[in-house]
Design a protein around this motif. Sequence first.
Motif, short mmCIF file in Angstrom:
data_model
loop_
_atom_site.label_atom_id
_atom_site.label_comp_id
_atom_site.label_asym_id
_atom_site.label_seq_id
_atom_site.Cartn_x
_atom_site.Cartn_y
_atom_site.Cartn_z
N TYR A 27 78.92 49.07 31.91
CA TYR A 27 78.90 48.09 30.84
C TYR A 27 77.51 47.53 30.61
O TYR A 27 76.75 47.29 31.55
N THR A 28 77.19 47.33 29.34
CA THR A 28 75.92 46.70 29.00
C THR A 28 76.07 45.19 29.21
O THR A 28 77.19 44.67 29.37
N ASP A 29 74.94 44.48 29.18
CA ASP A 29 74.99 43.03 29.32
C ASP A 29 75.82 42.41 28.18
O ASP A 29 76.54 41.44 28.40
N ALA A 30 75.70 42.98 26.99
CA ALA A 30 76.44 42.47 25.84
C ALA A 30 77.95 42.66 26.03
O ALA A 30 78.74 41.78 25.70
N GLN A 31 78.34 43.81 26.58
CA GLN A 31 79.76 44.07 26.82
C GLN A 31 80.31 43.14 27.90
O GLN A 31 81.43 42.64 27.80
N ARG A 32 79.53 42.92 28.94
CA ARG A 32 79.96 42.01 30.01
C ARG A 32 80.10 40.58 29.47
O ARG A 32 81.03 39.86 29.83
N ALA A 33 79.18 40.20 28.60
CA ALA A 33 79.25 38.86 28.00
C ALA A 33 80.50 38.73 27.13
O ALA A 33 81.17 37.68 27.13
N GLU A 34 80.84 39.80 26.40
CA GLU A 34 82.03 39.79 25.55
C GLU A 34 83.29 39.72 26.40
O GLU A 34 84.24 39.00 26.08
N LEU A 35 83.31 40.50 27.48
CA LEU A 35 84.45 40.47 28.39
C LEU A 35 84.63 39.07 28.98
O LEU A 35 85.75 38.55 29.05
N LYS A 36 83.53 38.47 29.38
CA LYS A 36 83.59 37.13 29.97
C LYS A 36 84.17 36.13 28.98
O LYS A 36 84.96 35.26 29.35
N GLU A 37 83.79 36.28 27.71
CA GLU A 37 84.27 35.34 26.68
C GLU A 37 85.76 35.52 26.43
O GLU A 37 86.51 34.54 26.32
N ILE A 38 86.22 36.77 26.35
CA ILE A 38 87.65 37.03 26.09
C ILE A 38 88.50 36.55 27.27
O ILE A 38 89.53 35.91 27.10
N ILE A 39 88.06 36.88 28.48
CA ILE A 39 88.81 36.53 29.69
C ILE A 39 88.93 35.01 29.84
O ILE A 39 89.99 34.48 30.19
N ASN A 40 87.84 34.30 29.55
CA ASN A 40 87.81 32.87 29.80
C ASN A 40 88.00 31.99 28.56
O ASN A 40 88.07 30.76 28.67
N GLY A 41 88.10 32.63 27.40
CA GLY A 41 88.15 31.88 26.15
C GLY A 41 89.36 30.98 25.99
O GLY A 41 89.33 30.04 25.19
N VAL A 42 90.43 31.24 26.72
CA VAL A 42 91.66 30.43 26.59
C VAL A 42 91.83 29.46 27.76
O VAL A 42 92.88 28.83 27.89
N ILE A 43 90.81 29.34 28.60
CA ILE A 43 90.91 28.44 29.76
C ILE A 43 90.35 27.06 29.41
O ILE A 43 89.26 26.95 28.85
N ASP A 44 91.10 26.02 29.74
CA ASP A 44 90.63 24.64 29.58
C ASP A 44 89.93 24.23 30.87
O ASP A 44 90.55 23.78 31.82
N PHE A 45 88.61 24.43 30.89
CA PHE A 45 87.85 24.18 32.12
C PHE A 45 87.82 22.70 32.49
O PHE A 45 87.76 22.35 33.66
N GLU A 46 87.86 21.83 31.48
CA GLU A 46 87.86 20.39 31.78
C GLU A 46 89.13 20.00 32.54
O GLU A 46 89.06 19.24 33.52
N ALA A 47 90.27 20.51 32.10
CA ALA A 47 91.54 20.18 32.77
C ALA A 47 91.55 20.73 34.19
O ALA A 47 91.96 20.04 35.14
N MET A 48 91.08 21.97 34.35
CA MET A 48 91.07 22.59 35.67
C MET A 48 90.08 21.88 36.59
O MET A 48 90.35 21.65 37.78
N ALA A 49 88.93 21.51 36.04
CA ALA A 49 87.90 20.83 36.83
C ALA A 49 88.38 19.45 37.27
O ALA A 49 88.13 19.02 38.41
N ARG A 50 89.09 18.76 36.39
CA ARG A 50 89.58 17.42 36.74
C ARG A 50 90.61 17.49 37.87
O ARG A 50 90.60 16.66 38.77
N GLU A 51 91.47 18.48 37.81
CA GLU A 51 92.46 18.64 38.88
C GLU A 51 91.77 19.02 40.19
O GLU A 51 92.17 18.57 41.26
N ALA A 52 90.73 19.85 40.08
CA ALA A 52 90.00 20.26 41.28
C ALA A 52 89.26 19.07 41.90
O ALA A 52 89.16 18.97 43.13
#
Length: 198
Positions: free
Chosen positions: A52-77
């Motif tokens: 994978y190119t850097d661009a493909q890895r960046a796109e994968l990272k966005e799709i995988i994490n795009g539906v995660i509410d990091f604020e909610a998860m961080a607050r619980e953590a």
Amino acid sequence: MKFLETTVTIFLLSLLFVNSATAQNSSDEIRSMLEERDEEIKELLGPEGTEYTDAQRAELKEIINGVIDFEAMAREALDDTFNTISEEEWNEFVDLFSTIVRDQSLNKLDIYRAKVTYNSIEADGNEARVETLAELDNVRTPVNYEMEFKNGEWVITDMEIDDVSTASSYHRQFQRIINQKGFDSLMNSLRKRAERAE
């Protein structure tokens, strides 16, 4: 009196029907969203052994994490420590936390090739729980999601893999450091991890 009782009964039944229909619509919407995300990831992954190119890895990272509410998860953590820090510290914590989690999501890309079976999707108002079974190389792993409806879309607030909660796992790690060395020590550790990730 009989008329009043009948009217009330019809009203209550109509509410039950509406709530049931709304929950079903929510369940269908959640499943459709998760399936679409899964298909996007698999399509971008391509066959095994793909480089994978850097661009493909960046796109994968966005799709995988795009539906995660990091604020909610961080607050619980962070748990009760959230009430003891400033807004500036909180914002930096969320930024560092999301950077680390997003980076770790690319550690083992093959797991996203797993066949996913949806066992149940239970929606109740603005909250939902999704229980799935991911199968890869004849190994079956339960993967469950806690979700909330925020700003017009469903987001993941926690993930359970093999019955281990992501937020709870981070909570144990973070609280151990906070109890032993304090919040500043945790932040220094997260900054170093985030710097390596970037």
